[in-house]
Scaffold this motif. Structure first.
Motif, short mmCIF file in Angstrom:
data_model
loop_
_atom_site.label_atom_id
_atom_site.label_comp_id
_atom_site.label_asym_id
_atom_site.label_seq_id
_atom_site.Cartn_x
_atom_site.Cartn_y
_atom_site.Cartn_z
N TRP A 21 0.82 -1.19 0.09
CA TRP A 21 -0.06 0.01 -0.09
C TRP A 21 0.78 1.29 -0.08
O TRP A 21 2.00 1.35 0.68
CB TRP A 21 -0.86 0.13 1.16
CG TRP A 21 -2.09 -1.02 1.54
CD1 TRP A 21 -1.96 -2.19 1.54
CD2 TRP A 21 -3.16 -0.78 1.25
NE1 TRP A 21 -2.89 -3.09 1.34
CE2 TRP A 21 -3.88 -2.08 1.24
CE3 TRP A 21 -3.94 0.26 0.99
CZ2 TRP A 21 -5.32 -1.94 1.26
CZ3 TRP A 21 -5.46 0.22 0.83
CH2 TRP A 21 -6.25 -1.15 0.98
N LEU A 22 0.40 2.17 -0.60
CA LEU A 22 0.92 3.75 -0.76
C LEU A 22 -0.07 4.40 0.32
O LEU A 22 -1.15 4.51 -0.13
CB LEU A 22 1.08 4.18 -2.02
CG LEU A 22 1.35 5.61 -2.02
CD1 LEU A 22 2.81 5.98 -1.33
CD2 LEU A 22 1.38 6.36 -3.41
N VAL A 23 0.30 5.04 1.37
CA VAL A 23 -0.38 5.88 2.32
C VAL A 23 0.01 7.04 2.33
O VAL A 23 1.27 7.60 2.77
CB VAL A 23 -0.35 5.16 3.72
CG1 VAL A 23 -1.37 5.78 4.42
CG2 VAL A 23 -0.58 3.57 3.69
N GLN A 24 -0.94 8.08 2.03
CA GLN A 24 -0.52 9.57 1.94
C GLN A 24 -1.28 10.22 3.19
O GLN A 24 -2.40 9.85 3.26
CB GLN A 24 -1.25 10.14 0.67
CG GLN A 24 -0.26 9.47 -0.58
CD GLN A 24 -0.81 10.40 -1.91
OE1 GLN A 24 -0.99 11.24 -1.99
NE2 GLN A 24 -1.25 9.32 -2.94
N THR A 25 -0.46 10.91 4.09
CA THR A 25 -1.28 11.33 5.34
C THR A 25 -0.58 12.68 5.66
O THR A 25 0.23 13.23 4.92
CB THR A 25 -0.48 10.42 6.47
OG1 THR A 25 0.90 10.66 6.91
CG2 THR A 25 -0.74 8.94 6.26
N TYR A 69 3.51 0.63 3.08
CA TYR A 69 2.97 -0.38 3.88
C TYR A 69 2.81 -1.85 3.48
O TYR A 69 2.42 -1.90 2.12
CB TYR A 69 1.56 -0.07 4.61
CG TYR A 69 1.32 0.85 5.92
CD1 TYR A 69 1.26 0.26 7.06
CD2 TYR A 69 1.75 1.80 5.67
CE1 TYR A 69 1.08 1.03 8.22
CE2 TYR A 69 1.58 2.92 6.94
CZ TYR A 69 1.42 2.20 8.02
OH TYR A 69 1.37 3.03 9.34
N GLY A 70 3.40 -2.99 4.21
CA GLY A 70 2.99 -3.97 3.57
C GLY A 70 1.83 -4.90 4.38
O GLY A 70 1.52 -4.30 5.59
N ALA A 71 1.09 -5.62 4.06
CA ALA A 71 0.07 -6.48 4.42
C ALA A 71 0.01 -7.80 4.01
O ALA A 71 0.42 -8.15 3.09
CB ALA A 71 -1.48 -5.71 4.02
N SER A 72 -0.50 -8.63 4.96
CA SER A 72 -0.67 -10.02 4.87
C SER A 72 -1.79 -10.65 5.52
O SER A 72 -2.57 -10.14 6.41
CB SER A 72 0.52 -10.80 5.58
OG SER A 72 0.64 -10.37 7.10
#
Length: 114
Positions: free
Chosen positions: A63-67, A74-77
């Motif tokens: 994921w690319l997260v703009q804040t 981010y990696g996710a599993s």
């Protein structure tokens, strides 16, 4: 009476639609977990730019997260119950903070739409 091939085709579509709904729920949970890493209202955009699926039901995402604190990857599993692992069943982890980039650079680097 429907032919065997029509029944098989109907079952294939049913399984595919059920799997698609499950995948959407996993993505929603990943997004919720990522947003929980920041103060309310800080996340301005979330983009899942990579997703892989294993034949055993394992799913991995990036994921690319703009804040308000900058841009992050981010990696996710996700591991289904039938897969033995020491990892959590579903989780996200911040992999890196990105150098400041323009929205155009982010779109190009991560093949983002709109």
């Amino acid at each position: 009476m429907p032919s065997l091939s029509r029944v098989a085709l109907a079952l294939t579509f049913l399984l595919a639609s059920t799997a698609g709904a499950a995948d959407e729920e996993i993505s929603k949970e990943w997004a919720r977990l990522i947003k929980a890493d920041f103060q309310d209202g800080c996340v301005s955009r979330l983009d899942e730019y990579l997703s892989t699926f294993g034949s055993n039901g394992v799913r991995l995402g990036a994921w690319l997260v703009q804040t308000c604190e900058g841009n992050f990857e981010y990696g996710a599993s996700y591991y289904p119950l039938n897969v033995r692992t020491e990892n959590k069943r579903i989780e996200v982890r911040r992999t890196q903070k990105l150098h400041p980039l323009t929205p155009e650079q982010l779109k190009k680097m991560y093949s983002l739409k709109g």
